[in-house]
Design a protein around this motif. Structure first.
Motif, PDB file in Angstrom:
ATOM      1  N   UNK A 179       0.718  -1.191   0.160  1.00 54.18           N
ATOM      2  CA  UNK A 179      -0.019   0.009   0.041  1.00 54.18           C
ATOM      3  C   UNK A 179       0.878   1.308   0.108  1.00 54.18           C
ATOM      4  N   UNK A 180       2.193   1.349   0.762  1.00 49.97           N
ATOM      5  CA  UNK A 180       2.974   2.417   0.725  1.00 49.97           C
ATOM      6  C   UNK A 180       3.608   2.666  -0.534  1.00 49.97           C
ATOM      7  N   UNK A 181       3.811   1.407  -1.277  1.00 48.92           N
ATOM      8  CA  UNK A 181       4.519   1.604  -2.580  1.00 48.92           C
ATOM      9  C   UNK A 181       3.319   2.407  -3.530  1.00 48.92           C
ATOM     10  N   UNK A 182       2.170   1.927  -3.350  1.00 42.18           N
ATOM     11  CA  UNK A 182       1.115   2.363  -4.236  1.00 42.18           C
ATOM     12  C   UNK A 182       0.877   4.047  -3.962  1.00 42.18           C
ATOM     13  N   UNK A 183       1.014   4.319  -2.623  1.00 41.33           N
ATOM     14  CA  UNK A 183       0.828   5.761  -2.483  1.00 41.33           C
ATOM     15  C   UNK A 183       2.032   6.436  -3.026  1.00 41.33           C
ATOM     16  N   UNK A 184       3.210   6.097  -2.876  1.00 37.50           N
ATOM     17  CA  UNK A 184       4.282   6.672  -3.395  1.00 37.50           C
ATOM     18  C   UNK A 184       4.221   6.849  -4.950  1.00 37.50           C
ATOM     19  N   UNK A 185       3.795   5.811  -5.584  1.00 35.36           N
ATOM     20  CA  UNK A 185       3.773   5.758  -7.211  1.00 35.36           C
ATOM     21  C   UNK A 185       2.752   6.938  -7.376  1.00 35.36           C
ATOM     22  N   UNK A 186       1.506   6.911  -6.476  1.00 33.97           N
ATOM     23  CA  UNK A 186       0.389   7.763  -6.876  1.00 33.97           C
ATOM     24  C   UNK A 186       1.034   9.374  -6.881  1.00 33.97           C
ATOM     25  N   UNK A 187       1.879   9.513  -5.839  1.00 33.31           N
ATOM     26  CA  UNK A 187       2.382  10.910  -5.482  1.00 33.31           C
ATOM     27  C   UNK A 187       3.249  11.174  -6.787  1.00 33.31           C
ATOM     28  N   UNK A 188       4.213  10.177  -7.204  1.00 29.37           N
ATOM     29  CA  UNK A 188       4.801  10.601  -8.438  1.00 29.37           C
ATOM     30  C   UNK A 188       3.889  10.952  -9.767  1.00 29.37           C
ATOM     31  N   UNK A 189       3.068  10.180 -10.019  1.00 24.78           N
ATOM     32  CA  UNK A 189       2.058  10.085 -10.896  1.00 24.78           C
ATOM     33  C   UNK A 189       1.419  11.673 -10.847  1.00 24.78           C
ATOM     34  N   UNK A 190       0.981  12.192  -9.932  1.00 22.44           N
ATOM     35  CA  UNK A 190       0.519  13.412  -9.435  1.00 22.44           C
ATOM     36  C   UNK A 190       1.315  14.484  -9.963  1.00 22.44           C
ATOM     37  N   UNK A 191       2.675  14.278  -9.480  1.00 18.74           N
ATOM     38  CA  UNK A 191       3.820  15.300  -9.958  1.00 18.74           C
ATOM     39  C   UNK A 191       3.841  15.479 -11.335  1.00 18.74           C
ATOM     40  N   UNK A 192       3.902  14.114 -11.783  1.00 13.73           N
ATOM     41  CA  UNK A 192       4.120  14.143 -13.359  1.00 13.73           C
ATOM     42  C   UNK A 192       3.040  14.771 -14.087  1.00 13.73           C
ATOM     43  N   UNK A 193       1.934  14.722 -13.609  1.00 11.10           N
ATOM     44  CA  UNK A 193       0.709  15.441 -14.030  1.00 11.10           C
ATOM     45  C   UNK A 193       0.562  16.917 -13.913  1.00 11.10           C
ATOM     46  N   UNK A 194       1.216  17.176 -12.964  1.00 18.11           N
ATOM     47  CA  UNK A 194       1.359  18.692 -12.662  1.00 18.11           C
ATOM     48  C   UNK A 194       0.273  18.936 -11.674  1.00 18.11           C
ATOM     49  N   UNK A 195      -0.053  17.878 -10.917  1.00 21.28           N
ATOM     50  CA  UNK A 195      -1.287  18.229  -9.920  1.00 21.28           C
ATOM     51  C   UNK A 195      -0.704  18.254  -8.444  1.00 21.28           C
TER      52      UNK A 195
END
Length: 475
Positions: A459-475
């Motif tokens: 679950x922690x890995x998923x949340x980290x990946x979500x943070x990276x995706x949000x940063x990449x999308x500029x969100x």
């Protein structure tokens, strides 16, 4: 039922079948007989009711006898007047004649018959929220006005309560996870109006309110049954007997049917849907989208349960040539908006109902970044030859799209949790690659996976990946 969100779709019976059911209901058939019985000598009072001396003759015409015969005849007459089966020609003289609606019951269309029945239904629903006539007479002052305070009765609140109960009964009937055509115990229906959804163990005060509501509903459903809205098994009379009295026979306290059972009839489902629509509530019916475009079908069924969506889609496909239908569905499934993943899921489910004639349409979109994945799935499932293998990017994009669609369709369901666990287990390094997927829902999907996966590390890995995706999308 004041929520503005759409209800699940109802599966209505054919109008011809419903019209036959309406004509055979005890109350409407009695109203029709009285409308035909009425003649030049028939007299009504200032309110349009039969004068008292004519009630015995009216009851005899209906084959009624006993203490309640006159009351039943008066009720049938009131329905006849309100439904337009009888018209008052001279209010001062109290004379009547057959109404225009009477001819519709024999010479009109099924829809005409149902329109008359709906008018009768409104009269009965209004009557069901009124206290017993003896109470009304006791509460009437010298000027003929009713003292509602002495009755402890609020007409608007009572009507709203009954509308809420009927709305809940409708919702239980049409929901895919509800009892469907099985009868609903009266205590459960009463509790749905009284007990807060977040309450654990109901208090004695709440239980007493539920019991009082059951007794009100028992009277109301007895009133509603003769118009064909419901089938009702009343509360066992022994339950309402004085506590000091011995029951006439041994009783089984575990038999829920003793506390009343109610079932919405197919005619009742038609009637309640008509009332909901009249109140401005979105109450869809299966089959309404059959003549609309593919975009309307995919958007409309997005909020349907799986069974209802399939029934609607089958009707839609039944009116179209398979290849053209497949092309229309695929075109409507494109998009990067929030609803697009669920549209593509509904498109995939619709295409599963189409035969091999649709294959050219699926091959035409193999290179489409949004549709190529589902096209490969469809072709592979049918054993088609020369299906190109998907790229890793396409596999990940389709995975994100699928999870996004399931989130929109079901929320945090057990099925989705199982899917999330399977993805993380089957694909090592899934999160390291998934955050890079160029899909509008990538961050939301990864956040959901972090929420749903029971393993804290994953679950922690998923949340980290979500943070990276949000940063990449500029969100």
């Amino acid at each position: 039922m004041s929520d503005s969100s759409p209800l699940p779709p109802v599966r209505l019976h054919p109008e011809a079948e419903l019209a036959r059911a309406a004509l055979s209901t005890p109350l409407l058939s009695h109203a029709v007989r009285l409308a035909r019985w009425a003649g030049p000598a028939t007299r009504v009072d200032a309110g349009g009711g039969l004068v008292e001396e004519q009630l015995p003759d009216a009851a005899g015409t209906l084959g009624l006898s006993g203490d309640d015969a006159a009351a039943y005849a008066a009720e049938a007459w009131r329905v006849a007047v309100d439904a337009g089966l009888v018209e008052i020609t001279d209010e001062e003289a109290g004379t009547v004649r057959a109404g225009e609606e009477l001819a519709l019951l024999t010479g009109g269309s099924p829809h005409d018959v149902l329109t008359v029945w709906l008018s009768a239904l409104e009269t009965v629903v209004a009557d069901a929220s009124v206290p017993d006539l003896d109470g009304l007479m006791d509460a009437m002052d010298e000027g003929g006005e009713i003292d509602f305070a002495s009755l402890d009765w609020d007409p608007e609140a009572e009507a709203e309560f009954l509308d809420g109960v009927l709305g809940n009964l409708y919702l239980l009937t049409v929901s895919e996870d509800g009892p469907g055509q099985a009868p609903v115990p009266l205590p459960a229906l009463a509790a749905s109006m009284i007990v807060p959804s977040d309450m654990g163990e109901p208090t004695n005060d709440v239980l007493e309110q539920v019991s009082d509501a059951m007794m009100r509903l028992d009277d109301q459903f007895r009133t509603l049954e003769p118009i064909g809205l419901v089938e009702y098994r009343p509360v066992d009379e022994d339950l309402m007997a004085d506590a000091d009295e011995e029951p006439a026979a041994p009783v089984d306290d575990t038999d829920v049917s003793r506390y009343g059972l109610v079932r919405l009839t197919p005619l009742g489902a038609y009637g309640l849907r008509a009332r909901l629509l009249e109140a401005g509530i979105d109450a869809p019916a299966v089959g309404e989208l059959a003549d609309k475009g593919a975009d309307a079908l995919l958007d409309g069924t997005a909020r349907f349960g799986q069974s209802a969506a399939q029934a609607e889609t089958e009707q839609w496909l039944g009116r179209r040539e398979p290849l053209a239908a497949a092309r229309d569905l695929l075109a409507a499934a494109r998009g990067a908006d929030a609803g697009a993943p669920l549209r593509r899921l509904r498109c995939q489910q619709a295409l599963s109902l189409v035969g091999a004639e649709a294959e050219p349409a699926l091959r035409e979109v193999l290179d489409d970044p949004e549709l190529g994945g589902l096209a490969r799935v469809w072709l592979s499932e049918r054993g088609a030859s020369e299906v190109p293998a998907p790229s890793q990017d396409l596999v990940f994009w389709l995975t994100v799209d699928t999870v996004a669609a399931q989130l929109a369709a079901e929320g945090n369901s057990d099925e989705l949790q199982a899917l999330v666990e399977g993805l993380a287990e089957q694909h090592s390094g899934f999160f390291a690659a998934a955050w890079r997927v160029d899909h509008p829902a990538t961050a939301d999907v990864l956040e959901a996976m972090g929420r749903l996966h029971p393993d804290k590390k994953v679950a922690k890995e998923a949340r980290k990946a979500a943070f990276k995706a949000r940063s990449q999308q500029g969100g």
